[in-house]
Design a protein around this motif. Structure first.
Motif, PDB file in Angstrom:
ATOM      1  N   UNK A  13       0.849  -1.222   0.000  1.00 52.27           N
ATOM      2  CA  UNK A  13       0.000   0.000   0.000  1.00 52.27           C
ATOM      3  C   UNK A  13       0.869   1.251   0.000  1.00 52.27           C
ATOM      4  N   UNK A  14       1.968   1.198   0.725  1.00 53.28           N
ATOM      5  CA  UNK A  14       2.851   2.368   0.815  1.00 53.28           C
ATOM      6  C   UNK A  14       3.556   2.593  -0.527  1.00 53.28           C
ATOM      7  N   UNK A  15       4.014   1.491  -1.137  1.00 55.76           N
ATOM      8  CA  UNK A  15       4.667   1.614  -2.452  1.00 55.76           C
ATOM      9  C   UNK A  15       3.655   2.142  -3.482  1.00 55.76           C
ATOM     10  N   UNK A  16       2.432   1.643  -3.413  1.00 51.49           N
ATOM     11  CA  UNK A  16       1.405   2.104  -4.372  1.00 51.49           C
ATOM     12  C   UNK A  16       1.152   3.606  -4.201  1.00 51.49           C
ATOM     13  N   UNK A  17       1.190   4.064  -2.953  1.00 53.27           N
ATOM     14  CA  UNK A  17       0.966   5.500  -2.708  1.00 53.27           C
ATOM     15  C   UNK A  17       2.099   6.320  -3.329  1.00 53.27           C
ATOM     16  N   UNK A  18       3.330   5.814  -3.207  1.00 52.64           N
ATOM     17  CA  UNK A  18       4.460   6.521  -3.820  1.00 52.64           C
ATOM     18  C   UNK A  18       4.304   6.542  -5.332  1.00 52.64           C
ATOM     19  N   UNK A  19       3.879   5.418  -5.875  1.00 49.27           N
ATOM     20  CA  UNK A  19       3.697   5.319  -7.330  1.00 49.27           C
ATOM     21  C   UNK A  19       2.625   6.315  -7.804  1.00 49.27           C
ATOM     22  N   UNK A  20       1.526   6.384  -7.059  1.00 47.36           N
ATOM     23  CA  UNK A  20       0.439   7.329  -7.419  1.00 47.36           C
ATOM     24  C   UNK A  20       0.949   8.764  -7.388  1.00 47.36           C
ATOM     25  N   UNK A  21       1.863   9.020  -6.452  1.00 48.22           N
ATOM     26  CA  UNK A  21       2.392  10.385  -6.320  1.00 48.22           C
ATOM     27  C   UNK A  21       3.439  10.694  -7.388  1.00 48.22           C
TER      28      UNK A  21
ATOM     29  N   UNK B 246       4.170  -0.951  -7.942  1.00 45.20           N
ATOM     30  CA  UNK B 246       4.935   0.115  -8.590  1.00 45.20           C
ATOM     31  C   UNK B 246       6.384   0.234  -8.176  1.00 45.20           C
ATOM     32  N   UNK B 247       6.929  -0.775  -7.484  1.00 46.63           N
ATOM     33  CA  UNK B 247       8.344  -0.651  -7.090  1.00 46.63           C
ATOM     34  C   UNK B 247       9.211  -0.582  -8.357  1.00 46.63           C
ATOM     35  N   UNK B 248      10.266   0.231  -8.305  1.00 42.33           N
ATOM     36  CA  UNK B 248      11.090   0.444  -9.513  1.00 42.33           C
ATOM     37  C   UNK B 248      12.455  -0.232  -9.469  1.00 42.33           C
ATOM     38  N   UNK B 249      13.021  -0.407  -8.282  1.00 40.67           N
ATOM     39  CA  UNK B 249      14.346  -1.035  -8.203  1.00 40.67           C
ATOM     40  C   UNK B 249      14.529  -1.598  -6.793  1.00 40.67           C
ATOM     41  N   UNK B 250      15.562  -2.450  -6.663  1.00 43.87           N
ATOM     42  CA  UNK B 250      15.818  -3.082  -5.362  1.00 43.87           C
ATOM     43  C   UNK B 250      17.292  -2.944  -5.019  1.00 43.87           C
ATOM     44  N   UNK B 251      17.561  -2.588  -3.769  1.00 47.25           N
ATOM     45  CA  UNK B 251      18.925  -2.663  -3.247  1.00 47.25           C
ATOM     46  C   UNK B 251      18.943  -3.738  -2.156  1.00 47.25           C
ATOM     47  N   UNK B 252      19.771  -4.750  -2.394  1.00 47.78           N
ATOM     48  CA  UNK B 252      19.875  -5.889  -1.485  1.00 47.78           C
ATOM     49  C   UNK B 252      21.186  -5.764  -0.706  1.00 47.78           C
ATOM     50  N   UNK B 253      21.129  -6.014   0.597  1.00 45.73           N
ATOM     51  CA  UNK B 253      22.371  -5.970   1.380  1.00 45.73           C
ATOM     52  C   UNK B 253      22.888  -7.382   1.601  1.00 45.73           C
ATOM     53  N   UNK B 254      24.204  -7.504   1.647  1.00 43.17           N
ATOM     54  CA  UNK B 254      24.823  -8.775   2.028  1.00 43.17           C
ATOM     55  C   UNK B 254      26.072  -8.430   2.823  1.00 43.17           C
ATOM     56  N   UNK B 255      26.461  -9.332   3.724  1.00 42.09           N
ATOM     57  CA  UNK B 255      27.508  -8.970   4.683  1.00 42.09           C
ATOM     58  C   UNK B 255      28.908  -9.398   4.262  1.00 42.09           C
TER      59      UNK B 255
END
Ligand code: SF4
Ligand code: FES
Length: 368
Positions: free
Chosen positions: A73-81, A106-115
């Motif tokens: 829902x939060x990602x969709x709100x960002x996308x709408x904006x 509507x997510x556009x990209x992903x940053x994945x962390x690894x140690x």
């Protein structure tokens, strides 16, 4: 009062909850409790206000944002904006189904962390078994075809495997690998003596990065300045209140995520004020804007419009006064505070291969 230029990025810290316990975490020692987190509707308002203000990019972060069941829902709100969204995640819980839902939102990209590139050491640094889940998450991201960044915080206990870390980035299909030399705020400051690399490690690492850049275009490598060793401060946040707004899980609005620990700043909260007022009028965002606040060596320095006097959070953490020149700068009267620590790095490590004495990020470890 002159109006500040518009911000372009929002760091939305949805929660401080996280399945991992990394000792280098920049979250504050006093983590925000879940019951005080902003609800999805509140985030939707914040994201719309951010877009109105000029923000074009939101980093959806935490803690671990996948722990929020209402993340879509939060990602969709960002996308709408109309805001470009990047999910910043540990990868735990990132199944193909969850990523499909996020892409639908509507997510556009992903940053994945690894140690680390070494599974056992990666799990040791994270404080739990997690490497295998991250490798699976990388496969899910790659299969979805999203722009994919890998983030590795570098320190004394993984820097010697930098060639393998870069090779892991290639193997996992990352478009870019952010080699984020540990910055010492929050939990990382607590663990500073365990994490600080040696100058020899950094010299080798810089040669590794240069060699990779000379022979391969992918993955792109981003090298974050290890400022304790360079004598040169980083242009932190692109300047205080210049480009970016952080909203903490409880709605606290900050010019920088680490500023949560800056006592006396009195940051505003998005529950009380619109983001436009916070950006333009609040005392917290105006405190170190521009150069008029500078004193000491910064006041006359030709680099003051380039590095903005370095990092306010570091000045505060090390001297108790956020308006002092960042001690990372060789011109700072407080420079010995970083130079001496950096010079001692690793001197007391034993030869016995014992596991490092990390203070893991857990609420119970917040106090000495
Ligand atoms: Fe930057 Fe201030 Fe150091 Fe000059 S004196 S290099 S402006 S931190
Ligand atoms: Fe806050 Fe540098 S981390 S200004």
């Amino acid at each position: 009062m002159t109006e500040p230029a518009a911000p372009w990025a929002l760091l939305a810290e949805l929660t401080h909850a996280c399945p991992l316990h990394c000792p280098y975490c920049s979250n504050p020692l006093e983590l925000v409790r879940r019951r005080t987190e902003l609800a999805a509707d509140e985030w939707a308002r914040v994201l719309a206000e951010a877009a109105d203000l000029g923000v074009v990019q939101a980093h959806i972060s935490g803690g671990e944002p996948l722990l929020r069941p209402d993340l879509e829902r939060i990602v969709a709100a960002a996308h709408r904006a109309g805001v470009y969204t990047q999910l910043v995640t540990s990868g735990l819980g990132l199944t193909a189904g969850r990523l499909d839902a996020l892409i639908g939102a509507g997510i556009n990209s992903v940053q994945l962390s690894v140690q680390d590139a070494d599974q056992a050491n990666s799990d040791l640094i994270a404080g739990r078994a997690s490497y295998a889940a991250k490798e699976r998450a990388a496969g899910v991201i790659r299969a979805a075809g999203l722009p994919f960044g890998l983030n590795v915080v570098l320190h004394r206990h993984n820097l010697d495997r930098l060639p393998q870390i870069i090779e892991m980035g290639e193997r996992w299909g990352a478009d870019r690998v952010e080699l984020a030399n540990a910055q010492f705020y929050g939990w990382a400051l607590r663990n500073r003596d365990v994490l600080l690399p040696t100058a020899e490690q950094l010299d080798r690492a810089k040669r590794t990065v240069a060699d990779h850049r000379a022979k391969a275009r992918r993955p792109e490598l981003v090298w974050v300045l290890p400022d304790y060793h360079e004598g040169v401060p980083k242009p932190c946040m692109g300047g205080w209140g210049a480009r970016s707004i952080t909203v903490a899980p409880d709605g606290t609005a900050l010019p920088c995520p680490a500023a949560y620990a800056m006592t006396g700043l009195r940051p505003p909260n998005v529950r009380d004020r619109p983001l436009s007022w916070i950006w333009r009028r609040s005392g917290a965002f105006n405190a170190y804007r521009g150069t008029a606040w500078m004193s000491g060596p910064c006041g006359e320095c030709p680099r003051r419009e380039t590095d903005f006097g370095g990092c306010r959070c570091q000045a505060f953490a090390l001297t108790g006064d956020a308006s002092r020149t960042d001690p990372a700068c060789a011109l700072s009267p407080d420079h010995h505070l970083v130079r001496d620590r950096a010079g001692r790095a690793g001197r007391e490590d034993g030869e016995d291969g014992a596991a490092p004495d990390f203070v893991y990020r857990r609420p119970a470890n917040a106090r000495d």
